[in-house]
Design an enzyme around this catalytic site. Structure first.
Site, PDB file in Angstrom:
ATOM      1  N   LYS A 190       0.831  -1.216   0.000  1.00  0.00           N
ATOM      2  CA  LYS A 190       0.000   0.000   0.000  1.00  0.00           C
ATOM      3  C   LYS A 190       0.870   1.274   0.000  1.00  0.00           C
ATOM      4  CE  LYS A 190      -3.432  -2.604  -0.377  1.00  0.00           C
ATOM      5  NZ  LYS A 190      -4.454  -3.122   0.496  1.00  0.00           N
TER       6      LYS A 190
HETATM    7  C1  LIG Z   1      -5.548  -4.190   0.729  1.00  0.00           C
HETATM    8  C2  LIG Z   1      -6.995  -3.922   0.706  1.00  0.00           C
HETATM    9  C3  LIG Z   1      -7.824  -4.231   1.787  1.00  0.00           C
HETATM   10  C4  LIG Z   1      -7.350  -5.008   2.969  1.00  0.00           C
HETATM   11  O1  LIG Z   1      -6.301  -4.402   3.650  1.00  0.00           O
HETATM   12  P1  LIG Z   1      -5.553  -5.242   4.783  1.00  0.00           P
HETATM   13  O2  LIG Z   1      -4.796  -4.182   5.538  1.00  0.00           O
HETATM   14  O3  LIG Z   1      -4.638  -6.190   4.080  1.00  0.00           O
HETATM   15  O4  LIG Z   1      -6.562  -5.916   5.606  1.00  0.00           O
HETATM   16  C5  LIG Z   1      -9.151  -3.868   1.726  1.00  0.00           C
HETATM   17  N1  LIG Z   1      -9.660  -3.249   0.652  1.00  0.00           N
HETATM   18  C6  LIG Z   1      -8.904  -2.951  -0.432  1.00  0.00           C
HETATM   19  C7  LIG Z   1      -9.515  -2.240  -1.580  1.00  0.00           C
HETATM   20  C8  LIG Z   1      -7.547  -3.296  -0.447  1.00  0.00           C
HETATM   21  O5  LIG Z   1      -6.798  -3.031  -1.519  1.00  0.00           O
END
Ligand SMILES: *Cc1c(COP(=O)(O)O)cnc(C)c1O
Length: 394
Positions: A196
């Site tokens: 991210k």
């Molecule tokens: C990565 C992601 C999540 C989940 O995030 P985590 O921190 O891994 O639980 C949820 N929604 C979207 C759109 C994502 O890209």
């Protein structure tokens, strides 16, 4: 015609494989993690409190609670809306499974509304068509970092007396008409997973607009224990805690916040790097037979989380899956965001969803490829990606 590159020289060598979404980790966070380790305070503590403060002020939000994932953040956000079994939550079919799973974890029923083919975000008209007496929450995802149509979605929330939770996993830097993504809804949820825009390894944050809601989420994130239970091992006297409801184990550790504090300090630097790579890709690929991301809408700020191209076999002369294989053969890691939710067997079995019922998300999911966009990429990495893409479509 299939352009497979076995008989050509790969753009990168195998030992130089470009890992998709690999984050930059710098000395500041390494030293802060080491400081946490030597201090002996590894779990939830002062660094988590500082990370929450810093994030809240970056987002110009009222309250922020750190948790151990965005999935946890969405789950708790939905619970905090007071949802009951059978209540419906409307979300997009073009998202990571976590969005939908969190709705199911919270005991609610997910309902999908197809996306706009240009923005790839949930289409407010499709949302309106899905609203029933049971609808309680709208859960938009700011896909790739592009803000959803918040005017239209907010109007639906007001008109139908709903709640809104924004999935901002791609959208830390995103703004819509001068307002930060994650502050429109009752809750905004963020991810600090490795790929991210900033990372804590694993981690998440939830923004809330009301003190009582933030307090409830904080309690739910740590077994339902009364506020500030983490202080019970501190030096100002033993404090009893009381379990107020059956909560979860979703708290963030200081070890994670130690990384996040320094990553967050660089969030704008990283954003500018990704914006520059994005522009470079747009120029480089302008004459290729592929779909490119639409320009950001006026009066918005794109988070530039994903650079997604569309490979339509009829125009491009190669299937999406063969393109993925060809990039990998060049030792460049690529991603797919996402096969639409109804492509997965669990949701087909459980909800009877069919991909064809959400044709825009289905088409995008079958054509899309995400190219590397990490701020860790060197100029040479970016040029390698461009060379590989051009060679495959040549
Ligand atoms: C990565 C992601 C999540 C989940 O995030 P985590 O921190 O891994 O639980 C949820 N929604 C979207 C759109 C994502 O890209």
């Amino acid at each position: 015609m299939q352009t497979i590159i076995h008989d050509q020289f790969p753009i990168r060598s195998p030992k130089d494989f470009l890992v998709f979404g690999s984050p930059p980790i710098e000395m500041d966070e390494i030293e802060e993690v080491v400081a946490s380790m030597t201090s002996g305070w590894l779990g939830t503590g002062p660094k988590v409190a500082k990370f929450e403060e810093d994030f809240k002020s970056y987002k110009e939000a009222d309250y922020a609670v750190a948790v151990n994932s965005c999935t946890a953040a969405i789950h708790l956000g939905i619970l905090a809306t007071g949802i009951k079994p059978g209540d419906e939550v409307i979300t997009t079919p073009l998202t990571f499974c976590a969005t939908v799973n969190a709705i199911i974890h919270a005991g609610a029923t997910p309902v999908l509304a197809d996306v706009n083919p240009v923005t790839m975000n949930i289409d407010p008209e499709r949302v309106a068509a899905k609203i029933t007496d049971k609808t309680k929450v709208i859960l938009p995802v700011h896909f790739a970092g592009r803000p959803c149509d918040m005017d239209a979605l907010s109007a639906l929330v007001v008109d139908h007396d709903l709640k809104m939770i924004e999935d901002c996993a791609h959208a830390i830097e995103t703004e819509y008409k001068g307002r930060k993504a994650g502050t429109f809804g009752d809750f905004g949820s963020f991810s600090f997973y490795v790929t991210k825009n900033i990372t804590t390894g694993e981690g998440g944050m939830i923004l809330a607009r009301q003190q009582s809601a933030a307090a409830r989420i904080k309690t739910l994130a740590l077994h339902g224990m009364s506020k500030d239970a983490w202080k019970r091992f501190g030096d100002d006297g033993y404090k009893h805690y009381y379990v107020e409801e059956c909560g979860y184990k979703y708290n963030m550790m200081d070890l994670q916040a130690a990384i996040g504090i320094h990553q967050l300090a660089r969030v704008e630097t990283y954003w500018r790097k990704r914006q520059a790579i994005w522009q470079r890709y747009l120029e480089a690929f302008s004459d290729l037979p592929i779909g490119l991301p639409a320009s950001p809408e006026a009066n918005t700020r794109h988070g530039y989380h994903l650079f997604t191209i569309l490979v339509d076999e009829e125009k491009a002369g190669i299937s999406r899956d063969n393109f993925l294989n060809a990039m990998t053969a060049h030792n460049i890691g690529v991603g797919v965001h996402y096969l639409s939710i109804p492509e997965h067997p669990y949701y087909q079995k459980t909800f009877g969803w069919k991909p064809e019922d959400y044709p825009q998300a289905m088409r995008i999911g079958r054509q899309t490829v995400s190219l590397p966009l990490s701020p860790k990429l060197t100029d040479k990495d970016v040029e390698d990606v461009i060379l590989a893409v051009k060679q495959i479509f040549k």
